[in-house]
Write a protein that holds these residues in place. Structure first.
Motif, PDB file in Angstrom:
ATOM      1  N   GLN A   1       0.834  -1.212   0.000  1.00  0.00           N
ATOM      2  CA  GLN A   1       0.000   0.000   0.000  1.00  0.00           C
ATOM      3  C   GLN A   1       0.865   1.256   0.000  1.00  0.00           C
ATOM      4  O   GLN A   1       0.538   2.252  -0.653  1.00  0.00           O
ATOM      5  N   LYS A   2       1.992   1.165   0.704  1.00  0.00           N
ATOM      6  CA  LYS A   2       2.883   2.324   0.763  1.00  0.00           C
ATOM      7  C   LYS A   2       3.521   2.590  -0.594  1.00  0.00           C
ATOM      8  O   LYS A   2       3.739   3.748  -0.984  1.00  0.00           O
ATOM      9  N   LEU A   3       3.782   1.507  -1.339  1.00  0.00           N
ATOM     10  CA  LEU A   3       4.411   1.655  -2.649  1.00  0.00           C
ATOM     11  C   LEU A   3       3.421   2.067  -3.740  1.00  0.00           C
ATOM     12  O   LEU A   3       3.745   2.842  -4.628  1.00  0.00           O
ATOM     13  N   THR A   4       2.199   1.544  -3.679  1.00  0.00           N
ATOM     14  CA  THR A   4       1.227   1.785  -4.764  1.00  0.00           C
ATOM     15  C   THR A   4       0.151   2.790  -4.398  1.00  0.00           C
ATOM     16  O   THR A   4      -0.349   3.520  -5.248  1.00  0.00           O
ATOM     17  N   ASN A   5      -0.278   2.755  -3.146  1.00  0.00           N
ATOM     18  CA  ASN A   5      -1.366   3.613  -2.640  1.00  0.00           C
ATOM     19  C   ASN A   5      -2.675   3.416  -3.402  1.00  0.00           C
ATOM     20  O   ASN A   5      -3.515   4.295  -3.483  1.00  0.00           O
ATOM     21  N   SER A   6      -2.843   2.234  -4.014  1.00  0.00           N
ATOM     22  CA  SER A   6      -4.067   1.984  -4.781  1.00  0.00           C
ATOM     23  C   SER A   6      -4.531   0.531  -4.661  1.00  0.00           C
ATOM     24  O   SER A   6      -5.382   0.099  -5.422  1.00  0.00           O
ATOM     25  N   LEU A   7      -3.951  -0.239  -3.762  1.00  0.00           N
ATOM     26  CA  LEU A   7      -4.287  -1.651  -3.649  1.00  0.00           C
ATOM     27  C   LEU A   7      -5.696  -1.818  -3.094  1.00  0.00           C
ATOM     28  O   LEU A   7      -6.074  -1.161  -2.123  1.00  0.00           O
ATOM     29  N   LYS A   8      -6.483  -2.676  -3.727  1.00  0.00           N
ATOM     30  CA  LYS A   8      -7.825  -2.972  -3.206  1.00  0.00           C
ATOM     31  C   LYS A   8      -7.707  -3.700  -1.877  1.00  0.00           C
ATOM     32  O   LYS A   8      -6.758  -4.442  -1.644  1.00  0.00           O
ATOM     33  N   GLY A   9      -8.707  -3.481  -1.034  1.00  0.00           N
ATOM     34  CA  GLY A   9      -8.677  -4.107   0.284  1.00  0.00           C
ATOM     35  C   GLY A   9      -8.642  -5.627   0.186  1.00  0.00           C
ATOM     36  O   GLY A   9      -9.453  -6.208  -0.538  1.00  0.00           O
ATOM     37  N   PRO A  10      -7.721  -6.281   0.892  1.00  0.00           N
ATOM     38  CA  PRO A  10      -7.665  -7.745   0.833  1.00  0.00           C
ATOM     39  C   PRO A  10      -8.819  -8.362   1.594  1.00  0.00           C
ATOM     40  O   PRO A  10      -9.458  -7.702   2.427  1.00  0.00           O
ATOM     41  N   ILE A  11      -9.104  -9.621   1.307  1.00  0.00           N
ATOM     42  CA  ILE A  11     -10.180 -10.342   1.988  1.00  0.00           C
ATOM     43  C   ILE A  11      -9.552 -11.552   2.652  1.00  0.00           C
ATOM     44  O   ILE A  11      -9.241 -12.551   2.001  1.00  0.00           O
ATOM     45  N   LEU A  12      -9.306 -11.429   3.948  1.00  0.00           N
ATOM     46  CA  LEU A  12      -8.630 -12.476   4.707  1.00  0.00           C
ATOM     47  C   LEU A  12      -9.661 -13.314   5.454  1.00  0.00           C
ATOM     48  O   LEU A  12     -10.701 -12.799   5.881  1.00  0.00           O
ATOM     49  N   CYS A  13      -9.373 -14.589   5.618  1.00  0.00           N
ATOM     50  CA  CYS A  13     -10.218 -15.458   6.441  1.00  0.00           C
ATOM     51  C   CYS A  13      -9.333 -16.145   7.461  1.00  0.00           C
ATOM     52  O   CYS A  13      -8.467 -16.960   7.112  1.00  0.00           O
ATOM     53  N   LEU A  14      -9.524 -15.791   8.727  1.00  0.00           N
ATOM     54  CA  LEU A  14      -8.766 -16.407   9.810  1.00  0.00           C
ATOM     55  C   LEU A  14      -9.518 -17.652  10.255  1.00  0.00           C
ATOM     56  O   LEU A  14     -10.624 -17.562  10.793  1.00  0.00           O
ATOM     57  N   ALA A  15      -8.922 -18.807   9.980  1.00  0.00           N
ATOM     58  CA  ALA A  15      -9.587 -20.075  10.289  1.00  0.00           C
ATOM     59  C   ALA A  15      -8.854 -20.778  11.404  1.00  0.00           C
ATOM     60  O   ALA A  15      -7.625 -20.915  11.362  1.00  0.00           O
ATOM     61  N   GLY A  16      -9.608 -21.233  12.389  1.00  0.00           N
ATOM     62  CA  GLY A  16      -8.977 -21.949  13.488  1.00  0.00           C
ATOM     63  C   GLY A  16      -9.964 -22.258  14.586  1.00  0.00           C
ATOM     64  O   GLY A  16     -11.132 -21.834  14.546  1.00  0.00           O
TER      65      GLY A  16
ATOM     66  N   SER B   1     -14.854  -1.405  -2.307  1.00  0.00           N
ATOM     67  CA  SER B   1     -13.519  -1.856  -2.725  1.00  0.00           C
ATOM     68  C   SER B   1     -12.412  -1.396  -1.778  1.00  0.00           C
ATOM     69  O   SER B   1     -11.339  -1.992  -1.751  1.00  0.00           O
ATOM     70  N   LYS B   2     -12.642  -0.325  -1.004  1.00  0.00           N
ATOM     71  CA  LYS B   2     -11.606   0.166  -0.090  1.00  0.00           C
ATOM     72  C   LYS B   2     -11.671  -0.489   1.285  1.00  0.00           C
ATOM     73  O   LYS B   2     -10.819  -0.239   2.132  1.00  0.00           O
ATOM     74  N   VAL B   3     -12.686  -1.313   1.498  1.00  0.00           N
ATOM     75  CA  VAL B   3     -12.863  -1.966   2.799  1.00  0.00           C
ATOM     76  C   VAL B   3     -11.896  -3.141   2.907  1.00  0.00           C
ATOM     77  O   VAL B   3     -11.699  -3.894   1.948  1.00  0.00           O
ATOM     78  N   MET B   4     -11.294  -3.301   4.070  1.00  0.00           N
ATOM     79  CA  MET B   4     -10.479  -4.491   4.331  1.00  0.00           C
ATOM     80  C   MET B   4     -11.351  -5.485   5.086  1.00  0.00           C
ATOM     81  O   MET B   4     -11.657  -5.297   6.262  1.00  0.00           O
ATOM     82  N   PHE B   5     -11.793  -6.520   4.392  1.00  0.00           N
ATOM     83  CA  PHE B   5     -12.660  -7.525   5.004  1.00  0.00           C
ATOM     84  C   PHE B   5     -11.809  -8.595   5.676  1.00  0.00           C
ATOM     85  O   PHE B   5     -10.859  -9.121   5.081  1.00  0.00           O
ATOM     86  N   VAL B   6     -12.173  -8.903   6.908  1.00  0.00           N
ATOM     87  CA  VAL B   6     -11.531 -10.000   7.637  1.00  0.00           C
ATOM     88  C   VAL B   6     -12.643 -10.918   8.126  1.00  0.00           C
ATOM     89  O   VAL B   6     -13.533 -10.476   8.865  1.00  0.00           O
ATOM     90  N   ALA B   7     -12.629 -12.149   7.683  1.00  0.00           N
ATOM     91  CA  ALA B   7     -13.639 -13.119   8.116  1.00  0.00           C
ATOM     92  C   ALA B   7     -13.016 -14.098   9.113  1.00  0.00           C
ATOM     93  O   ALA B   7     -11.799 -14.313   9.105  1.00  0.00           O
ATOM     94  N   THR B   8     -13.842 -14.675   9.974  1.00  0.00           N
ATOM     95  CA  THR B   8     -13.360 -15.711  10.891  1.00  0.00           C
ATOM     96  C   THR B   8     -14.218 -16.953  10.725  1.00  0.00           C
ATOM     97  O   THR B   8     -15.404 -16.869  10.411  1.00  0.00           O
ATOM     98  N   ALA B   9     -13.606 -18.108  10.921  1.00  0.00           N
ATOM     99  CA  ALA B   9     -14.318 -19.379  10.770  1.00  0.00           C
ATOM    100  C   ALA B   9     -13.650 -20.429  11.634  1.00  0.00           C
ATOM    101  O   ALA B   9     -12.427 -20.413  11.835  1.00  0.00           O
ATOM    102  N   ASN B  10     -14.474 -21.324  12.160  1.00  0.00           N
ATOM    103  CA  ASN B  10     -13.949 -22.487  12.890  1.00  0.00           C
ATOM    104  C   ASN B  10     -13.748 -23.679  11.963  1.00  0.00           C
ATOM    105  O   ASN B  10     -12.816 -24.457  12.126  1.00  0.00           O
ATOM    106  N   ASN B  11     -14.663 -23.823  11.006  1.00  0.00           N
ATOM    107  CA  ASN B  11     -14.646 -25.010  10.146  1.00  0.00           C
ATOM    108  C   ASN B  11     -14.791 -24.588   8.690  1.00  0.00           C
ATOM    109  O   ASN B  11     -15.859 -24.168   8.255  1.00  0.00           O
ATOM    110  N   LEU B  12     -13.719 -24.707   7.920  1.00  0.00           N
ATOM    111  CA  LEU B  12     -13.755 -24.299   6.508  1.00  0.00           C
ATOM    112  C   LEU B  12     -14.644 -25.202   5.666  1.00  0.00           C
ATOM    113  O   LEU B  12     -15.132 -24.803   4.608  1.00  0.00           O
ATOM    114  N   ALA B  13     -14.884 -26.441   6.137  1.00  0.00           N
ATOM    115  CA  ALA B  13     -15.658 -27.399   5.344  1.00  0.00           C
ATOM    116  C   ALA B  13     -17.092 -26.943   5.135  1.00  0.00           C
ATOM    117  O   ALA B  13     -17.741 -27.327   4.159  1.00  0.00           O
TER     118      ALA B  13
END
Length: 774
Positions: A339-354, A462-474
């Protein structure tokens, strides 16, 4: 009117409709029996019997639900529509009397007697016809339900019976009255009956006209009041009086113009504001429009926080608030660097599973702090209605936007960290599939035009950084899982739990219970004992509960005045938490025959699994118990078949399957168990029982077995190795193909575990059994 012989033809029941002779009209037919009747008629002479139902609400009418008088009709044309119904063009031929209805499996058949209308027109008939036409003309002038063209079509009819039928078909009278006309054989009586009906209808129409005139006067009065109100508003404006709705509209207009909305949204908002201004405040629609405008104003359209792109500061914040979890921290720092280099990256969509309790939700909050962004959380657990995501349309009572738009309003900026908690626990039913609605939200190529049913205008996510959480990916549908970057959080080692307890949990619970460090001290040996003897989990949630329990008891001791300071050590821990709930190290205390320790993966982390095998005299019956799934049963069968094929090499009686019944049991029989990683464990326990050689108590194993003895790779190695470490095992046997996953195992665990790679069951037996394989 004369009767002919009886004929048998298919019968078509009609709902809310009467067909008279000489009428030509279209019918839409959808009931199975009715479709079958039409097809049967088309195969014969295209004749069908049309009879009306006595009650419109009956879907599947019986014989007694139909009138006994109907119309013989000929099918002129039949067309199948895309929705499965049939559109038929029929022409009424004669009145018929239904003598008998035969109900077959696929349709109704009817024995009917046809009436031939033979009537000579006399002077009385002509007088009645003229009277009927006069009344019908007056009725058309009063009523708007029948067109003027209809009258011109009936004036040329010379047969009195046909004239009566045509006029009856155009009158808006009840079905029962139309059926009476159909059943009336005498033409004169039929004409008199219609004259009487039209006279009654005329009286009703004249009364409606009087009521309409009174309503019109009332409406004129309302319009006059509206005109006076407009004059009053104009006067108020000239006087500078901004109170009332006029001032409110002016304020709203100013807010809309200053809100920074996209032009298309602003045009919609101003259009709705104009409608709001014109509608009286007492109208129900007024509040609906006002709520809609308020939502458009409350949403952030351009306001955003400036990212603090300081990697060192972000690294420091993440390390201060969370111990361990290196992969997640590394991914956030990578995002900051790009983001510091480009300043235009779309927000990533991470899923923290555990598993539960490993800090997925609190980690998302820390990410927001590190990025200097607003944080908003939406729980998706139990969501089963698509409108919860996309919102309700404004036509519904109590309509409101979906949870995504509500979350954006709460965030107040266009670039928050948006936590979608428990994304694996969404469900679906007849109200729609919310997980499918989430596809648009979590697709970087689509979410810049997210559409909410309530807002109607597209919204940029598009500028939102989505973070999802899940216990069971199945349980997450494949297309939805594909849109997210999965980061697995397996759980914590004992050392990590100890550090988390000292740095975070104990400090937080002391503060929550009004205690200071001088009031309560929980020593390190006590924390280690809590981790080993009072909790058995991948995360730290139960560990925090136990610390909270100690704080409550300490608070009571201090408040009662028994002590001013409480110190908790391993020796007095039992006074605070009671007897130990678990035995540290689940490994067997000694080597045993027929008992092997497997490593399992569950939705709450890794666990150890003892598999027991016993032999008893019998005829080779294989018994499997312990609530095993199909996959584990197949693994047991594969292991049994392999050992039979290698009996001689293993030093086992080749006819053991004829002499013994074999019982394989996995303890904790009430807990369902399934998975493809117990093959070598079952084979080892079975070999141990048949050869009499004990299994080494310190060895755990995981891997699937083939009929040729090959060991296949498994998943969840990190979780399984952590469970082996918790259970006190010192050696684990893993498939050769899982060598690439060893780097995921924490260094502190690798130092205390002897990890052996195996590719064949012979290697497993060599390491697991005491003594050499013959």
């Amino acid at each position: 009117m004369t009767k002919n012989e009886t004929i048998r033809i298919p019968l078509l029941p009609l709902r809310g409709l009467i067909v008279y002779p000489t009428m030509v009209l279209h019918l839409d037919v959808g009931r199975d029996k009715s479709v079958q009747a039409l097809e049967k008629a088309m195969m014969d002479d295209h004749l069908v019997c049309l009879v009306s139902q006595k009650e419109m609400g009956i879907d599947e009418p019986a014989v007694d639900d139909l009138y006994k008088m109907g119309t013989l009709a000929k099918i002129k044309q039949m067309l199948k529509l895309p929705n499965g119904t049939m559109r038929v063009l029929v022409e009424g031929l004669n009145r018929i009397e239904v003598k008998e209805i035969i109900e077959e499996e696929d349709c109704f058949l009817a024995d009917v007697m046809k009436y031939n209308e033979e009537h000579e027109t006399d002077v009385e008939d002509k007088a009645l016809m003229r009277t009927l036409l006069d009344y019908f003309e007056q009725y058309i002038k009063l009523s708007k339900k029948v067109s003027v063209e209809t009258f011109s079509t009936v004036t040329d009819i010379e047969e009195p019976g046909r004239l009566a039928d045509i006029i009856a078909s155009h009158l808006p009278i009840k079905i029962q009255l139309k059926q009476e006309v159909l059943e009336t054989e005498d033409v004169k009586e039929r004409l008199n009956m219609l004259i009487s009906y039209i006279q009654d209808e005329q009286e009703v129409l004249q009364l409606e006209k009087k009521i309409g005139q009174r309503v019109k006067k009332s409406m004129e009065r309302t319009q006059k009041e509206y005109y006076l109100r407009e004059q009053m508003k104009a006067i108020q404006k000239e006087l500078g009086d901004k109170e009332g709705k006029g001032g409110e509209v002016a304020t709203l207009r100013e807010k809309i113009e200053e809100s920074g909305m996209p032009e298309r949204v602003m045009m919609t908002a101003l259009k709705e504001l104009d409608r709001y201004e014109k509608i009286p405040a007492t109208s129900a629609e007024s509040s609906v429009i006002r709520n809609y405008i308020d939502w458009l104003l409350a949403l952030p359209w351009t306001k955003e926080t400036e990212d603090r792109l300081d990697i060192h500061r972000a690294d420091k914040i993440l390390n201060e608030e969370h111990y361990g979890l290196e992969k997640v921290k590394e991914r956030v720092l990578e995002y900051l660097a790009v983001q510091k280099l480009t300043n235009s990256l779309k927000g990533p969509i991470l899923c923290l599973a555990g598993p539960p309790g490993v800090g997925k939700t609190s980690l998302a909050r820390s990410i927001a702090t590190a990025l200097n962004r607003n944080f908003v959380r939406v729980s998706l657990g139990g969501v089963r209605d698509e409108s919860e995501i996309r919102g309700h349309r404004r036509t519904y009572v109590g309509a409101m936007p979906g949870r995504i738009i509500q979350g954006m309003k709460k965030a107040g900026t266009v670039n928050p960290v948006f936590l979608l908690d428990e994304i694996d626990k969404m469900s679906n039913d007849f109200r729609g599939d919310p997980s499918s609605a989430m596809l648009e939200v979590l697709d970087p190529e689509q979410n810049h035009n997210f559409s909410d049913h309530y807002i109607e205008e597209t919204y940029d996510l598009s500028k939102v950084m989505f973070v999802a959480t899940a216990n069971n990916l199945a349980t997450i549908p494949g297309p939805l899982r594909d849109r997210m970057e999965i980061i697995n959080i397996a759980g914590y080692t004992e050392l990590e739990k100890l550090e988390i307890a000292k740095r975070h949990l104990a400090v937080r619970q002391l503060e929550n219970h009004g205690l200071k460090k001088a009031d309560l001290q929980i020593r390190e040996d006590a924390l280690v004992a809590i981790i080993r003897l009072y909790t058995r989990e991948a995360g730290v949630r139960n560990l925090e509960r136990e610390i909270a329990s100690i704080c409550r008891k300490a608070a009571r001791i201090i408040v009662s005045g028994d002590k001013k300071r409480v110190v908790v050590t391993e020796k007095n821990l039992e006074e605070f938490l009671g007897k130990a709930r678990f035995r540290y190290g689940q490994a067997e205390s000694e080597n045993q025959v027929g008992v092997a320790t497997g490593l399992a993966y569950t939705t709450v982390g890794g666990d150890t699994l003892a598999i027991e095998v016993s032999l008893s005299p019998g005829k080779g019956r294989l018994v499997l118990t312990g609530k095993l799934g199909d996959v584990m049963k197949e693994s047991a069968q594969a292991a049994f078949s392999y050992i039979r094929s290698k009996a001689e090499e293993l030093g086992i009686d080749e006819k053991f399957h004829e002499k013994y019944d074999i019982h394989i049991h996995v303890p904790e029989g009430a807990v369902p168990k399934d998975g493809p990683s117990a093959g070598i464990t079952i084979a080892t326990a079975l070999t141990s029982a048949l050869t009499g050689r004990p299994v080494r108590r310190e060895v755990g194993m995981t891997g699937e077995i083939t009929l040729r003895g090959r060991v296949l790779p498994i998943g969840g190695l990190k979780e399984k190795s952590l469970s082996a470490h918790r259970a006190g095992l010192t050696k684990i046997l893993i498939p050769q193909d899982n060598e690439r996953d060893i780097e995921d195992i924490p260094d502190s665990v690798q130092e205390q575990l002897d990890i052996v790679l195996v590719s064949h069951l012979d290697q497993v037996l060599e390491h697991a059994l005491v003594g050499e394989v013959k």
